[in-house]
Design a protein around this motif. Structure first.
Motif, PDB file in Angstrom:
ATOM      1  N   LEU A  47      88.788  58.586  37.745  1.00 60.81           N
ATOM      2  CA  LEU A  47      88.039  57.352  37.467  1.00 60.81           C
ATOM      3  C   LEU A  47      86.599  57.521  37.932  1.00 60.81           C
ATOM      4  N   ASP A  48      85.637  57.168  37.090  1.00 63.67           N
ATOM      5  CA  ASP A  48      84.226  57.222  37.493  1.00 63.67           C
ATOM      6  C   ASP A  48      83.986  56.044  38.446  1.00 63.67           C
ATOM      7  N   LEU A  49      83.880  56.350  39.718  1.00 64.63           N
ATOM      8  CA  LEU A  49      83.784  55.329  40.763  1.00 64.63           C
ATOM      9  C   LEU A  49      82.475  54.561  40.707  1.00 64.63           C
ATOM     10  N   ILE A  50      81.450  55.169  40.157  1.00 63.36           N
ATOM     11  CA  ILE A  50      80.144  54.523  40.094  1.00 63.36           C
ATOM     12  C   ILE A  50      80.032  53.655  38.845  1.00 63.36           C
ATOM     13  N   ASP A  51      80.347  54.221  37.683  1.00 61.96           N
ATOM     14  CA  ASP A  51      80.268  53.439  36.445  1.00 61.96           C
ATOM     15  C   ASP A  51      81.249  52.266  36.457  1.00 61.96           C
ATOM     16  N   SER A  52      82.406  52.448  37.078  1.00 64.10           N
ATOM     17  CA  SER A  52      83.402  51.368  37.138  1.00 64.10           C
ATOM     18  C   SER A  52      83.070  50.357  38.230  1.00 64.10           C
ATOM     19  N   ARG A  53      82.064  50.692  39.046  1.00 66.91           N
ATOM     20  CA  ARG A  53      81.615  49.869  40.169  1.00 66.91           C
ATOM     21  C   ARG A  53      82.686  49.742  41.258  1.00 66.91           C
ATOM     22  N   ALA A  54      83.601  50.690  41.307  1.00 64.87           N
ATOM     23  CA  ALA A  54      84.573  50.730  42.401  1.00 64.87           C
ATOM     24  C   ALA A  54      83.840  50.987  43.715  1.00 64.87           C
ATOM     25  N   ILE A  55      82.752  51.755  43.640  1.00 65.42           N
ATOM     26  CA  ILE A  55      81.839  51.907  44.773  1.00 65.42           C
ATOM     27  C   ILE A  55      80.491  51.395  44.291  1.00 65.42           C
ATOM     28  N   ASN A  56      80.098  50.247  44.809  1.00 62.54           N
ATOM     29  CA  ASN A  56      78.798  49.707  44.406  1.00 62.54           C
ATOM     30  C   ASN A  56      77.743  50.093  45.439  1.00 62.54           C
ATOM     31  N   SER A  57      76.528  49.705  45.182  1.00 60.10           N
ATOM     32  CA  SER A  57      75.430  50.120  46.059  1.00 60.10           C
ATOM     33  C   SER A  57      75.601  49.600  47.485  1.00 60.10           C
ATOM     34  N   VAL A  59      73.168  66.905  47.979  1.00 59.90           N
ATOM     35  CA  VAL A  59      74.213  66.411  47.084  1.00 59.90           C
ATOM     36  C   VAL A  59      73.593  65.714  45.880  1.00 59.90           C
ATOM     37  N   ASP A  60      74.409  65.549  44.866  1.00 63.92           N
ATOM     38  CA  ASP A  60      74.001  64.910  43.628  1.00 63.92           C
ATOM     39  C   ASP A  60      74.889  63.690  43.415  1.00 63.92           C
ATOM     40  N   LEU A  61      74.426  62.707  42.691  1.00 66.26           N
ATOM     41  CA  LEU A  61      75.225  61.509  42.425  1.00 66.26           C
ATOM     42  C   LEU A  61      76.566  61.882  41.788  1.00 66.26           C
ATOM     43  N   ASP A  62      76.569  62.931  40.966  1.00 63.02           N
ATOM     44  CA  ASP A  62      77.810  63.360  40.328  1.00 63.02           C
ATOM     45  C   ASP A  62      78.857  63.822  41.349  1.00 63.02           C
ATOM     46  N   ASP A  63      78.402  64.198  42.554  1.00 58.03           N
ATOM     47  CA  ASP A  63      79.346  64.614  43.598  1.00 58.03           C
ATOM     48  C   ASP A  63      80.209  63.455  44.079  1.00 58.03           C
ATOM     49  N   PHE A  64      79.810  62.225  43.744  1.00 60.81           N
ATOM     50  CA  PHE A  64      80.515  61.025  44.195  1.00 60.81           C
ATOM     51  C   PHE A  64      81.203  60.288  43.052  1.00 60.81           C
TER      52      PHE A  64
END
Length: 82
Positions: A27-37, A60-65
């Motif tokens: 699951l894309d944790l960022i696009d799904s907003r499972a982890i928000n800012s 690190v890169d955002l893709d690492d998360f």
């Protein structure tokens, strides 16, 4: 996946997203907003605690998360390869 640290990460995300019933490893944790800012800083602190090492944002890169698979490969698999 390494069970203990990855389970802690999974619980962190699920506790902050009570409507999220399942947390697939891809699951894309960022696009799904499972982890928000707002939760991202806490998430980094948890990662640092679980790895026992500081995380330098320049290394690190955002893709690492983006997914649990990416997080494990970036922060836990390199530890196992040492």
């Amino acid at each position: 996946m390494r069970a203990e640290p990855m389970q802690a990460l999974r619980e962190f995300i699920l506790n902050r997203n009570p409507k999220l019933e399942d947390l697939p490893d891809d699951l894309d944790l960022i696009d799904s907003r499972a982890i928000n800012s707002l939760a991202f800083v806490e998430f980094i602190f948890l990662l640092e605690e679980l790895t026992g090492e500081p995380i330098d944002p320049e290394d690190v890169d955002l893709d690492d998360f983006r997914t649990l698979v990416a997080i494990e490969a970036t922060f836990f698999m390199k530890e196992a390869a040492r």
